[in-house]
Write a protein that holds these residues in place. Structure first.
Motif, PDB file in Angstrom:
ATOM      1  N   ASP A 162      12.587 -13.129   1.832  1.00  0.00           N
ATOM      2  CA  ASP A 162      12.852 -13.867   3.064  1.00  0.00           C
ATOM      3  C   ASP A 162      11.674 -13.629   3.999  1.00  0.00           C
ATOM      4  N   ALA A 163      11.852 -13.865   5.268  1.00  0.00           N
ATOM      5  CA  ALA A 163      10.737 -13.732   6.199  1.00  0.00           C
ATOM      6  C   ALA A 163      10.306 -12.285   6.395  1.00  0.00           C
ATOM      7  N   GLU A 164      11.160 -11.343   6.026  1.00  0.00           N
ATOM      8  CA  GLU A 164      10.881  -9.939   6.296  1.00  0.00           C
ATOM      9  C   GLU A 164      10.461  -9.124   5.080  1.00  0.00           C
ATOM     10  N   ALA A 165      11.025  -9.412   3.913  1.00  0.00           N
ATOM     11  CA  ALA A 165      10.828  -8.512   2.776  1.00  0.00           C
ATOM     12  C   ALA A 165      10.872  -9.249   1.447  1.00  0.00           C
ATOM     13  N   VAL A 166      10.305  -8.613   0.437  1.00  0.00           N
ATOM     14  CA  VAL A 166      10.396  -9.060  -0.961  1.00  0.00           C
ATOM     15  C   VAL A 166      11.102  -7.957  -1.734  1.00  0.00           C
ATOM     16  N   GLU A 189       1.359  -9.832  -5.814  1.00  0.00           N
ATOM     17  CA  GLU A 189      -0.023  -9.961  -5.355  1.00  0.00           C
ATOM     18  C   GLU A 189      -0.092  -9.837  -3.845  1.00  0.00           C
ATOM     19  N   SER A 190      -0.990  -8.994  -3.363  1.00  0.00           N
ATOM     20  CA  SER A 190      -1.180  -8.809  -1.927  1.00  0.00           C
ATOM     21  C   SER A 190      -2.063  -9.921  -1.366  1.00  0.00           C
ATOM     22  N   PRO A 191      -2.085 -10.097  -0.050  1.00  0.00           N
ATOM     23  CA  PRO A 191      -2.972 -11.103   0.555  1.00  0.00           C
ATOM     24  C   PRO A 191      -4.444 -10.877   0.218  1.00  0.00           C
ATOM     25  N   GLY A 192      -4.819  -9.640  -0.050  1.00  0.00           N
ATOM     26  CA  GLY A 192      -6.203  -9.346  -0.404  1.00  0.00           C
ATOM     27  C   GLY A 192      -6.532  -9.532  -1.870  1.00  0.00           C
ATOM     28  N   GLY A 193      -5.530  -9.853  -2.686  1.00  0.00           N
ATOM     29  CA  GLY A 193      -5.762 -10.112  -4.103  1.00  0.00           C
ATOM     30  C   GLY A 193      -5.409  -8.975  -5.038  1.00  0.00           C
ATOM     31  N   ALA A 194      -5.041  -7.804  -4.519  1.00  0.00           N
ATOM     32  CA  ALA A 194      -4.621  -6.705  -5.391  1.00  0.00           C
ATOM     33  C   ALA A 194      -3.276  -7.047  -6.028  1.00  0.00           C
ATOM     34  N   VAL A 195      -3.123  -6.690  -7.290  1.00  0.00           N
ATOM     35  CA  VAL A 195      -1.897  -7.024  -8.030  1.00  0.00           C
ATOM     36  C   VAL A 195      -1.238  -5.740  -8.522  1.00  0.00           C
ATOM     37  N   ARG A 196       0.048  -5.623  -8.229  1.00  0.00           N
ATOM     38  CA  ARG A 196       0.839  -4.483  -8.707  1.00  0.00           C
ATOM     39  C   ARG A 196       1.826  -4.973  -9.753  1.00  0.00           C
ATOM     40  N   ALA A 197       1.827  -4.333 -10.896  1.00  0.00           N
ATOM     41  CA  ALA A 197       2.770  -4.655 -11.965  1.00  0.00           C
ATOM     42  C   ALA A 197       3.969  -3.717 -11.862  1.00  0.00           C
ATOM     43  N   VAL A 198       5.162  -4.307 -11.779  1.00  0.00           N
ATOM     44  CA  VAL A 198       6.398  -3.525 -11.771  1.00  0.00           C
ATOM     45  C   VAL A 198       6.997  -3.607 -13.163  1.00  0.00           C
ATOM     46  N   SER A 240       4.913  -9.505   4.507  1.00  0.00           N
ATOM     47  CA  SER A 240       3.517  -9.698   4.902  1.00  0.00           C
ATOM     48  C   SER A 240       2.537  -9.130   3.892  1.00  0.00           C
ATOM     49  N   ALA A 241       3.016  -8.265   2.982  1.00  0.00           N
ATOM     50  CA  ALA A 241       2.148  -7.631   1.995  1.00  0.00           C
ATOM     51  C   ALA A 241       2.146  -8.355   0.652  1.00  0.00           C
ATOM     52  N   VAL A 242       2.834  -9.496   0.564  1.00  0.00           N
ATOM     53  CA  VAL A 242       2.932 -10.242  -0.701  1.00  0.00           C
ATOM     54  C   VAL A 242       2.628 -11.712  -0.449  1.00  0.00           C
ATOM     55  N   ARG A 243       1.662 -12.249  -1.202  1.00  0.00           N
ATOM     56  CA  ARG A 243       1.389 -13.686  -1.086  1.00  0.00           C
ATOM     57  C   ARG A 243       1.818 -14.471  -2.321  1.00  0.00           C
ATOM     58  N   ALA A 244       2.025 -13.765  -3.443  1.00  0.00           N
ATOM     59  CA  ALA A 244       2.478 -14.447  -4.659  1.00  0.00           C
ATOM     60  C   ALA A 244       3.204 -13.454  -5.551  1.00  0.00           C
ATOM     61  N   VAL A 245       4.145 -13.968  -6.341  1.00  0.00           N
ATOM     62  CA  VAL A 245       4.855 -13.161  -7.326  1.00  0.00           C
ATOM     63  C   VAL A 245       4.860 -13.917  -8.650  1.00  0.00           C
ATOM     64  N   ALA A 246       4.970 -13.178  -9.734  1.00  0.00           N
ATOM     65  CA  ALA A 246       5.071 -13.790 -11.059  1.00  0.00           C
ATOM     66  C   ALA A 246       5.948 -12.914 -11.929  1.00  0.00           C
ATOM     67  N   ASP A 305       9.241 -15.758 -28.176  1.00  0.00           N
ATOM     68  CA  ASP A 305       9.559 -16.603 -27.032  1.00  0.00           C
ATOM     69  C   ASP A 305       8.718 -16.120 -25.859  1.00  0.00           C
ATOM     70  N   ALA A 306       8.147 -17.043 -25.121  1.00  0.00           N
ATOM     71  CA  ALA A 306       7.246 -16.670 -24.019  1.00  0.00           C
ATOM     72  C   ALA A 306       7.580 -17.493 -22.778  1.00  0.00           C
ATOM     73  N   THR A 307       7.785 -16.809 -21.658  1.00  0.00           N
ATOM     74  CA  THR A 307       8.149 -17.461 -20.407  1.00  0.00           C
ATOM     75  C   THR A 307       7.364 -16.855 -19.257  1.00  0.00           C
ATOM     76  N   ALA A 308       6.899 -17.725 -18.360  1.00  0.00           N
ATOM     77  CA  ALA A 308       6.189 -17.280 -17.159  1.00  0.00           C
ATOM     78  C   ALA A 308       6.688 -18.092 -15.963  1.00  0.00           C
ATOM     79  N   VAL A 309       6.919 -17.388 -14.862  1.00  0.00           N
ATOM     80  CA  VAL A 309       7.257 -18.036 -13.595  1.00  0.00           C
ATOM     81  C   VAL A 309       6.280 -17.535 -12.552  1.00  0.00           C
ATOM     82  N   TYR A 310       5.689 -18.455 -11.804  1.00  0.00           N
ATOM     83  CA  TYR A 310       4.722 -18.115 -10.774  1.00  0.00           C
ATOM     84  C   TYR A 310       5.175 -18.731  -9.452  1.00  0.00           C
ATOM     85  N   ALA A 311       5.130 -17.951  -8.387  1.00  0.00           N
ATOM     86  CA  ALA A 311       5.559 -18.448  -7.080  1.00  0.00           C
ATOM     87  C   ALA A 311       4.582 -17.999  -6.001  1.00  0.00           C
TER      88      ALA A 311
END
Length: 260
Positions: free
Chosen positions: A112-116, A129-138, A188-194, A252-258
């Motif tokens: 939402d507007a506050e958190a992921v 993915e952070s706004p600066g382009g760093a990517v963290r894998a969970v 604010s620390a996330v610009r994209a998720v996959a 089987d292979a699936t990817a979702v990008y947002a």
């Protein structure tokens, strides 16, 4: 918000056991993505009359609906309720106590507007993915800790399946939800998720074509289908070389990008 989803079966003669969805809550604020990877059972009776795609569709549908409509529930509570609902839908016809009852890996992200918020159970992957382009894998790496010789034995693997000291999947027991890897990141620390099932994550984990930041870059530039096409090309090339790098040619292979 921009989202993109792609999914390919490992074998065109078999149904795809992955499941994916994205949703925007009725408020129009934020979003949800859900990815499941159904666990293919051995070719023996597992006590259930339903195929794995039946299970993943119902569990995935419940997860998507609850994640989007019940912001008052944590993702752990959402998963527990979704498992309970799904189990109730076939408890009258199936033996849900069987260790190989239909089950799946789970990735859920909700923002939402506050958190992921995120939740990962078993060996699918979530990328933040952070706004600066760093990517963290969970990741939930418990399956990775099982020795390869154990994984080659169904009986040995089943002793560790949804058991203390082993690994966990979403099956019929709602209490497994507390075993998931969870967390919250400021919006604010996330610009994209996959989210990737392990068949799509092969691009990084099996073939080593790049790191997770490179993988997310492919998703942004070429889309979810572009990543899957790259994986299939690598698998074909590996097969021509003798196929020594994986135990089955395709998964089987699936990817979702947002983009948030």
């Amino acid at each position: 918000m921009h989202t993109e989803t792609a999914s390919l079966p490992g074998d065109p003669e078999r149904p795809n056991e992955d499941w994916a969805a994205s949703a925007v809550p009725a408020s129009g604020q934020g979003g949800v993505l859900v990815v499941l990877d159904g666990v293919t059972p051995p070719s023996v009776d597992v006590g259930c009359v339903h195929p794995v795609p039946w299970f993943t569709a119902r569990l995935g549908g419940a997860l998507t609906e609850l994640s989007a409509s019940r912001p008052d529930l944590t993702l752990v509570e959402v998963l527990a309720e979704a498992i309970r609902r799904t189990a109730e839908s076939h408890s009258g016809t199936c033996d849900l106590s069987h260790v190989r009852t239909p089950q799946a890996t789970v990735v859920v992200a909700r923002w939402d507007a506050e958190a992921v918020e995120h939740l990962v159970l078993s060996d699918s992957v979530l990328l933040l993915e952070s706004p600066g382009g760093a990517v963290r894998a969970v990741r939930d790496d418990r399956l990775d800790l099982v020795p390869p010789e154990v994984l080659r034995s169904h009986a040995a693997t089943d002793r560790l399946r949804n058991a203390r000291g082993g690994f966990f999947t979403a099956a019929a027991d709602p209490s497994v939800a507390v075993r998931a890897v969870t967390g919250v990141t400021p919006r604010s620390a996330v610009r994209a998720v996959a989210a990737l099932t392990d068949g799509a994550a092969r691009w990084v984990e099996l073939f080593g074509e790049g790191d997770w930041a490179d993988c997310l870059g492919v998703l942004r530039k070429e889309g979810a289908r572009g990543l899957l096409d790259r994986v299939r090309a690598l698998e074909a090339r590996d097969a021509e070389a003798g196929g020594v790098r994986r135990w089955k040619r395709h998964d089987d292979a699936t990817a979702v990008y947002a983009e948030l």
